[in-house]
Scaffold this motif. Structure first.
Motif, PDB file in Angstrom:
ATOM      1  N   ILE A 166      -0.587  -7.313  33.079  1.00 32.97           N
ATOM      2  CA  ILE A 166      -1.872  -7.921  33.432  1.00 32.97           C
ATOM      3  C   ILE A 166      -1.601  -9.160  34.287  1.00 32.97           C
ATOM      4  CG2 ILE A 166      -3.129  -7.094  31.394  1.00 32.97           C
ATOM      5  CD1 ILE A 166      -2.581  -9.790  30.064  1.00 32.97           C
ATOM      6  N   PHE A 199      -5.348 -15.913  26.137  1.00 30.04           N
ATOM      7  CA  PHE A 199      -4.851 -14.650  25.581  1.00 30.04           C
ATOM      8  C   PHE A 199      -5.550 -14.356  24.261  1.00 30.04           C
ATOM      9  CE2 PHE A 199      -1.838 -11.818  23.443  1.00 30.04           C
ATOM     10  CZ  PHE A 199      -1.599 -10.910  24.457  1.00 30.04           C
ATOM     11  N   LYS A 232      -7.418  -9.160  25.959  1.00 29.91           N
ATOM     12  CA  LYS A 232      -6.248  -9.026  26.828  1.00 29.91           C
ATOM     13  C   LYS A 232      -5.301  -7.957  26.295  1.00 29.91           C
ATOM     14  CE  LYS A 232      -7.540 -12.224  29.694  1.00 29.91           C
ATOM     15  NZ  LYS A 232      -8.776 -12.678  29.011  1.00 29.91           N
ATOM     16  N   LYS A 273      -6.525  -4.803  27.591  1.00 32.65           N
ATOM     17  CA  LYS A 273      -6.135  -4.643  28.993  1.00 32.65           C
ATOM     18  C   LYS A 273      -4.680  -4.167  29.090  1.00 32.65           C
ATOM     19  CE  LYS A 273      -9.861  -5.881  31.250  1.00 32.65           C
ATOM     20  NZ  LYS A 273     -10.574  -4.917  32.152  1.00 32.65           N
TER      21      LYS A 273
END
Length: 298
Positions: free
Chosen positions: A134, A142, A146, A149
């Motif tokens: 990422i 964070f 995330k 992701k």
């Protein structure tokens, strides 16, 4: 613990050392490993199996040999790494020290040896071999979203869903720990590991490991997602050239993981010291590029 030593005190101290060492190396579960007490010379090569994606299943048409090609690669890993932690006692110290104090010293030395080995191995997580999961971000940015992701990035690289791990710098781990989605997910459990033990067992299919020793590698590395096929690691026992010259010498092996340390104890007449050394002979090599995705800080 599997122990080939004979002296009771050697066995006790080496078992304590190995137990602590193995526990500290738990993040190595994220990689492909070949650990054994088998004797090899330093610098020799061990071929570590790395399992890739399996071929598609087929409709039987009279032969079981169709699509039988192996999807197991072997990565040649040279055992060029050799780290040692030694402890010694003078005659006076030996007479005054209890076994308990020796065990405390052994645990401290074992943790340090494990940290040094981990840092060395994690030094191989470089942009030259692995992509970034990422965009770079700060620790305060964070959170659980995330991690999702990162999960998407792993899927885009066809990283197998099973056996995924996420190794995180402690500042990123701490911020993830404070995310309500993470902490509240354990409220139904009496142990509440995220609140009481500051521990996150798993998130979105990842085993989570916190570390305070992850090297930045000159690339602001703060973590990475991993599958065992991303990195190959091997460990073996280095036998002394003349084992009979030691008071005690031999391999000490964890029966579950196969992780093996060499142990040597001898007396130095000139200094009046009895010296015990624990050594780890190992090697590592990047394997399949899609097996690791890096996380960097901004």
């Amino acid at each position: 613990m599997s122990n080939t030593l004979n002296n009771i005190q050697d066995i006790r101290i080496s078992d304590v050392f190995l137990e602590t060492f193995v526990a500290a190396l738990m993040p190595l579960r994220a990689f492909s490993t070949d650990f054994s007490s088998e004797f090899v010379e330093r610098g020799k090569t061990v071929h570590v199996p790395v399992v890739g994606a399996a071929n598609a299943s087929y409709d039987f048409k009279g032969s079981y040999a169709q699509n039988a090609d192996s999807n197991v690669d072997t990565i040649p890993v040279e055992l060029t790494k050799h780290k040692v932690q030694s402890l010694h006692l003078t005659d006076k110290e030996y007479s005054e020290s209890s076994v308990i104090s020796l065990e405390r010293l052994a645990r401290s030395k074992a943790r340090q040896l494990a940290q040094d080995v981990l840092q060395d191995i994690w030094g191989a997580i470089l942009s030259a071999d692995y992509d970034q999961a990422i965009p770079a971000l700060t620790a305060t940015g964070f959170d659980a979203s995330k991690v999702l992701k990162i999960r998407e990035a792993c899927a885009a690289k066809n990283m197998p869903v099973s056996e995924r791990s996420l190794i995180l710098d402690d500042s990123f781990y701490t911020n993830l720990l404070g995310d309500d989605k993470i902490s509240h997910s354990y409220l139904t459990q009496m142990s509440q590991p995220s609140l009481m033990e500051a521990r996150i067992p798993r998130v979105y299919g990842f085993d989570i490991y916190e570390t305070t020793i992850l090297p930045e590698n000159g690339e602001k590395l703060v973590g990475f997602a991993a599958h065992p096929r991303g990195l190959a690691i091997a460990n073996r026992y280095l036998m002394p050239l003349r084992p009979e010259s030691y008071l005690e010498a031999g391999p000490v092996t964890d029966p579950t993981t196969g992780i093996t340390l060499g142990y040597r104890r001898y007396y130095d007449n000139d200094s009046g010291k009895e010296i015990a050394a624990f050594e780890c002979v190992y090697g590592f090599k990047p394997a399949i590029k899609e097996g690791i995705l890096r996380i960097a800080k901004s």
